[in-house]
Write an enzyme that holds these catalytic residues in place. Structure first.
Site, mmCIF file in Angstrom:
data_model
loop_
_atom_site.group_PDB
_atom_site.id
_atom_site.type_symbol
_atom_site.label_atom_id
_atom_site.label_comp_id
_atom_site.label_asym_id
_atom_site.label_seq_id
_atom_site.Cartn_x
_atom_site.Cartn_y
_atom_site.Cartn_z
ATOM 1 N N ASP A 49 0.862 -1.184 0.000
ATOM 2 C CA ASP A 49 0.000 0.000 0.000
ATOM 3 C C ASP A 49 0.898 1.235 0.000
ATOM 4 O OD1 ASP A 49 -2.214 -1.582 0.315
ATOM 5 O OD2 ASP A 49 -2.696 -0.911 2.343
ATOM 6 N N ARG A 104 -0.976 -0.386 -8.723
ATOM 7 C CA ARG A 104 -2.371 -0.042 -8.415
ATOM 8 C C ARG A 104 -2.438 1.477 -8.295
ATOM 9 N NH1 ARG A 104 -3.204 -0.582 -2.528
ATOM 10 N NH2 ARG A 104 -3.191 -2.816 -2.801
#
Ligand SMILES: Cc1cc2nc3c(=O)[nH]c(=O)nc-3n(C[C@H](O)[C@H](O)[C@H](O)COP(=O)(O)OP(=O)(O)OC[C@H]3O[C@@H](n4cnc5c(N)ncnc54)[C@H](O)[C@@H]3O)c2cc1C
Length: 308
Positions: free
Chosen positions: A132, A182
């Site tokens: 992340d 992402r």
């Protein structure tokens, strides 16, 4: 930045509010909208239900900014156990972690070592391991950690945030190592000199960065993941993917559990590759505050949960 968004993001860092909210039944009821349950078993069961309709999953255990390396080791060992559960139960899932959850604030080298153990474990069961992206103070270190993992592993991905002014340069620097990326809009409170204050600028940056990733995907130089619930924006990007002759399987759409579920199902039925990010664990407060900040109308659900 909107005043309510700002207040909610400031609240996300308050230990006092964290303690208060975590013990209130009505807040727990409201949180249920965004997570199937606190336990890993509930998360795994939900993923199997999604798998039955052709949707994959990305899992993350909630928790960030740990205060001891022993706690980071507990998190690493939890994920090792969790990968075994994925393999044993045949769940088609990726795992995504926050570097601060593995001790980045305490020791960069210990964090890198734990991430390497987890990336190797993910590889051993044939799945993808994600980093992340946290607030802007972590971007350089997270990129460096990703480069270390990518040098050894094929199936590792990193999140980039479209609201950061630096992201186009970060993307260009990553493309030579054939990254899996992402792209998201970005969930933290950032100063104007680092991030676009206007949502329209972030949306345009998301589109431009997506096109750049799709062009690279057409040459096998990038695996793009579109991490957004913004359907009009996604439609524009999917159209551009078609123009560029990038096939449906060459990119994925990832959304959060509980948000735009009907659209997730429709996109899957339309032939897109869709994954739902499922969060689990008891440390949901800062993460939940960021979900409220993304859409302050969500505060209404908390109020309704007080009475229902
Ligand atoms: C798979 C995935 C992984 C992510 N990982 C990260 C990360 O590592 N780092 C990071 O900074 N951010 C991460 N995010 C969060 C991201 O940065 C945004 O804050 C979030 O996705 C909201 O932006 P949006 O693109 O959906 O667009 P928006 O323009 O904010 O929203 C578009 C529409 O989606 C719906 N929607 C969006 N958010 C909500 C919500 N909370 N509740 C209800 N409806 C909502 C609404 O209908 C809204 O109109 C991630 C998001 C996803 C989907």
């Amino acid at each position: 930045m909107g005043i309510v968004r700002n207040l909610l993001l400031r609240a996300s860092k308050s230990p006092f509010l964290n303690h208060q909210a975590s013990h209130r039944a009505f807040v727990k009821r409201a949180v249920k909208r965004f997570m199937p349950g606190e336990s890993p078993e509930e998360a795994l069961d939900a993923a199997l239900r999604l798998a039955a309709e052709g949707r994959g999953t990305v899992f993350t255990k909630l928790g960030e900014n740990l205060t001891s390396l022993a706690d980071a080791d507990v998190v690493r060992d939890h994920y090792l156990w969790f990968f075994d559960q994925l393999a044993a139960r045949g769940v088609p899932a990726h795992v995504s972690v926050k570097p601060t959850q593995l001790g980045l604030d305490l020791s960069e080298s210990a964090c890198a070592a734990s991430l390497e153990v987890l990336a190797a474990k993910a590889e051993s069961i044939g799945t993808t391991f994600w980093l992340d992206m946290e607030d802007s103070s972590y971007v350089d270190r997270t990129l460096a950690l990703y480069r270390g993992l990518r040098a050894k592993h094929e199936k590792v991905g990193i999140c980039l945030q479209a609201y950061l002014r630096r992201t186009p340069a970060d993307l260009e620097a990553l493309i030579p190592i054939s990254p899996t990326i992402r792209l998201v809009k970005g969930a933290y409170a950032e100063p104007d000199e680092l991030a676009f204050p206007a949502k329209a600028d972030t949306d345009q940056a998301f589109f431009d960065l997506s096109v750049r990733m799709l062009e690279a995907a057409g040459r096998d130089e990038c695996r793009p993941i579109l991490g957004t619930h913004d359907i009009p924006l996604l439609n524009r990007i999917i159209e551009r993917a078609r123009d560029l002759a990038v096939t449906d399987g060459a990119y994925e759409i990832h959304m959060l559990y509980g948000i735009r579920d009907g659209d997730q199902q429709r996109l899957r039925k339309d032939g897109r590759t869709v994954r739902t990010l499922i969060s689990y664990g008891a440390s949901w407060f800062p993460w939940y505050m960021r979900r409220l900040a993304e859409r302050p109308a969500n505060v209404w659900f908390v109020m309704k949960s007080m009475v229902g």
